[in-house]
Design a protein around this motif. Sequence first.
Motif, PDB file in Angstrom:
ATOM      1  N   LYS A  34      -7.155   2.966  -4.737  1.00 39.87           N
ATOM      2  CA  LYS A  34      -6.981   2.631  -6.151  1.00 39.87           C
ATOM      3  C   LYS A  34      -7.278   3.834  -7.034  1.00 39.87           C
ATOM      4  N   ASP A  35      -8.328   4.581  -6.699  1.00 42.49           N
ATOM      5  CA  ASP A  35      -8.652   5.780  -7.473  1.00 42.49           C
ATOM      6  C   ASP A  35      -7.504   6.784  -7.411  1.00 42.49           C
ATOM      7  N   ALA A  36      -6.918   6.927  -6.229  1.00 40.63           N
ATOM      8  CA  ALA A  36      -5.792   7.854  -6.082  1.00 40.63           C
ATOM      9  C   ALA A  36      -4.614   7.414  -6.941  1.00 40.63           C
ATOM     10  N   LEU A  37      -4.289   6.125  -6.901  1.00 40.42           N
ATOM     11  CA  LEU A  37      -3.165   5.607  -7.678  1.00 40.42           C
ATOM     12  C   LEU A  37      -3.414   5.753  -9.177  1.00 40.42           C
ATOM     13  N   ASP A  38      -4.645   5.524  -9.598  1.00 41.51           N
ATOM     14  CA  ASP A  38      -4.983   5.631 -11.022  1.00 41.51           C
ATOM     15  C   ASP A  38      -4.828   7.055 -11.542  1.00 41.51           C
ATOM     16  N   VAL A  53      -7.327   2.976   4.231  1.00 45.58           N
ATOM     17  CA  VAL A  53      -8.346   3.375   3.258  1.00 45.58           C
ATOM     18  C   VAL A  53      -8.699   2.155   2.408  1.00 45.58           C
ATOM     19  N   PRO A  54      -9.847   2.172   1.730  1.00 45.97           N
ATOM     20  CA  PRO A  54     -10.266   1.008   0.931  1.00 45.97           C
ATOM     21  C   PRO A  54      -9.339   0.712  -0.244  1.00 45.97           C
ATOM     22  N   THR A  55      -9.345  -0.532  -0.663  1.00 46.25           N
ATOM     23  CA  THR A  55      -8.683  -1.130  -1.844  1.00 46.25           C
ATOM     24  C   THR A  55      -7.163  -1.136  -1.750  1.00 46.25           C
ATOM     25  N   ILE A  56      -6.532   0.023  -1.708  1.00 46.49           N
ATOM     26  CA  ILE A  56      -5.073   0.114  -1.576  1.00 46.49           C
ATOM     27  C   ILE A  56      -4.783   1.089  -0.446  1.00 46.49           C
ATOM     28  N   LEU A  62       2.251   4.277  -1.540  1.00 47.89           N
ATOM     29  CA  LEU A  62       3.585   4.881  -1.599  1.00 47.89           C
ATOM     30  C   LEU A  62       4.632   3.854  -2.013  1.00 47.89           C
ATOM     31  N   ASN A  63       4.469   2.616  -1.564  1.00 48.91           N
ATOM     32  CA  ASN A  63       5.391   1.557  -1.964  1.00 48.91           C
ATOM     33  C   ASN A  63       5.332   1.325  -3.475  1.00 48.91           C
ATOM     34  N   GLU A  64       4.127   1.362  -4.032  1.00 46.44           N
ATOM     35  CA  GLU A  64       3.961   1.195  -5.481  1.00 46.44           C
ATOM     36  C   GLU A  64       4.638   2.334  -6.238  1.00 46.44           C
ATOM     37  N   LEU A  65       4.506   3.545  -5.742  1.00 50.82           N
ATOM     38  CA  LEU A  65       5.163   4.686  -6.388  1.00 50.82           C
ATOM     39  C   LEU A  65       6.680   4.542  -6.331  1.00 50.82           C
ATOM     40  N   ASN A  66       7.188   4.055  -5.210  1.00 50.04           N
ATOM     41  CA  ASN A  66       8.637   3.837  -5.097  1.00 50.04           C
ATOM     42  C   ASN A  66       9.125   2.843  -6.140  1.00 50.04           C
ATOM     43  N   HIS A  67       8.363   1.771  -6.356  1.00 51.26           N
ATOM     44  CA  HIS A  67       8.738   0.769  -7.357  1.00 51.26           C
ATOM     45  C   HIS A  67       8.755   1.372  -8.760  1.00 51.26           C
ATOM     46  N   GLU A  91      10.375   4.734   6.527  1.00 45.18           N
ATOM     47  CA  GLU A  91      11.190   3.859   5.677  1.00 45.18           C
ATOM     48  C   GLU A  91      10.720   3.912   4.225  1.00 45.18           C
ATOM     49  N   LEU A  92       9.430   4.119   4.028  1.00 45.28           N
ATOM     50  CA  LEU A  92       8.887   4.252   2.674  1.00 45.28           C
ATOM     51  C   LEU A  92       9.217   5.612   2.056  1.00 45.28           C
ATOM     52  N   GLY A  93       9.668   6.547   2.896  1.00 48.08           N
ATOM     53  CA  GLY A  93      10.120   7.827   2.362  1.00 48.08           C
ATOM     54  C   GLY A  93       9.224   9.014   2.632  1.00 48.08           C
ATOM     55  N   CYS A  94       8.278   8.894   3.567  1.00 47.59           N
ATOM     56  CA  CYS A  94       7.415  10.041   3.834  1.00 47.59           C
ATOM     57  C   CYS A  94       8.213  11.161   4.500  1.00 47.59           C
ATOM     58  N   ARG A  95       7.729  12.386   4.337  1.00 49.80           N
ATOM     59  CA  ARG A  95       8.377  13.549   4.957  1.00 49.80           C
ATOM     60  C   ARG A  95       7.853  13.794   6.372  1.00 49.80           C
ATOM     61  N   GLU A  96       6.551  13.541   6.569  1.00 49.86           N
ATOM     62  CA  GLU A  96       5.930  13.799   7.869  1.00 49.86           C
ATOM     63  C   GLU A  96       4.886  12.723   8.158  1.00 49.86           C
ATOM     64  N   TYR A  97       4.671  12.462   9.449  1.00 47.73           N
ATOM     65  CA  TYR A  97       3.632  11.532   9.897  1.00 47.73           C
ATOM     66  C   TYR A  97       2.838  12.254  10.977  1.00 47.73           C
ATOM     67  N   ILE A  98       1.596  12.610  10.657  1.00 47.90           N
ATOM     68  CA  ILE A  98       0.757  13.372  11.581  1.00 47.90           C
ATOM     69  C   ILE A  98      -0.294  12.442  12.176  1.00 47.90           C
ATOM     70  N   LYS A  99      -0.350  12.425  13.492  1.00 50.50           N
ATOM     71  CA  LYS A  99      -1.284  11.533  14.180  1.00 50.50           C
ATOM     72  C   LYS A  99      -2.642  12.212  14.346  1.00 50.50           C
ATOM     73  N   LYS A 100      -3.692  11.458  14.032  1.00 49.58           N
ATOM     74  CA  LYS A 100      -5.054  11.939  14.251  1.00 49.58           C
ATOM     75  C   LYS A 100      -5.420  11.801  15.725  1.00 49.58           C
ATOM     76  N   PRO A 101      -6.240  12.717  16.244  1.00 47.34           N
ATOM     77  CA  PRO A 101      -6.736  13.938  15.592  1.00 47.34           C
ATOM     78  C   PRO A 101      -5.655  15.017  15.572  1.00 47.34           C
ATOM     79  N   PHE A 102      -5.747  15.938  14.626  1.00 46.58           N
ATOM     80  CA  PHE A 102      -4.756  17.007  14.528  1.00 46.58           C
ATOM     81  C   PHE A 102      -5.458  18.302  14.144  1.00 46.58           C
ATOM     82  N   HIS A 103      -4.789  19.410  14.418  1.00 44.26           N
ATOM     83  CA  HIS A 103      -5.304  20.724  14.035  1.00 44.26           C
ATOM     84  C   HIS A 103      -4.922  20.976  12.581  1.00 44.26           C
TER      85      HIS A 103
END
Length: 220
Positions: A34-38, A53-56, A62-67, A91-103
């Motif tokens: 929520k803090d990030a979206l605000d 992550v908490p709250t949203i 990202l779905n909210e931003l698309n709307h 489908e939501l439009g991300c450019r990359e999906y990085i799986k944890k753990p990552f360098h």
Amino acid sequence: MKILLLEDELMLNTAICEYLRNIGHMVENFLDGKDALDNISNGYDLLILDVNVPTIDGFELLNELNHKKIHIPTIFISAQIDIEDITKAYELGCREYIKKPFHLGELGIKINQILKKEQNNTSHIRFSENYSYSKDKQTLYFNGEPQNLTKKQLEIIHILALNINMIVDFERFRVDVWDAENIDNPTIRAEISRLKKALKEDFIKNIRGLGYKIDRYYSV
């Protein structure tokens, strides 16, 4: 590049922030969706979102931003490796999906790839609410109307547009705008100052001691 980071694991959040700042990016970090979206109106060039992550969560954000028709390049970082989650992210439009753990270096590579695509693929760029620029036509527009600028002023705008979100230093101006003439920094500053005074909105940023930049504008 100005980056929003959403990651609720404090140690990882801190490590990513430190890494990104060390390679020259500006980062605003959040632990809560929520803090990030605000704060999305702060004008980010890239979003790095954890999913759980908490709250949203990251998907909901990202779905909210698309709307809202806010389109900002996005990288998801997540421990979720199910193909359903990965499919949903793209489908939501991300450019990359990085799986944890990552360098952290992997994250840096993905960011550089996105930055290069943004610079190369977009011929029409919005600088502010009312100003936009066509790289193909080398024309600056205010509310869709071409603006009358001097040849030198348009060359300054053009080199900044080619390096959107990045600092253009004085040597680059000397070579690309003044054809490597023996022009000192105060002369370049004076010309850019005249250009800024000719504009109705101040979208050219003076990065003290380094040069100038224009950040891509995203409407909210």
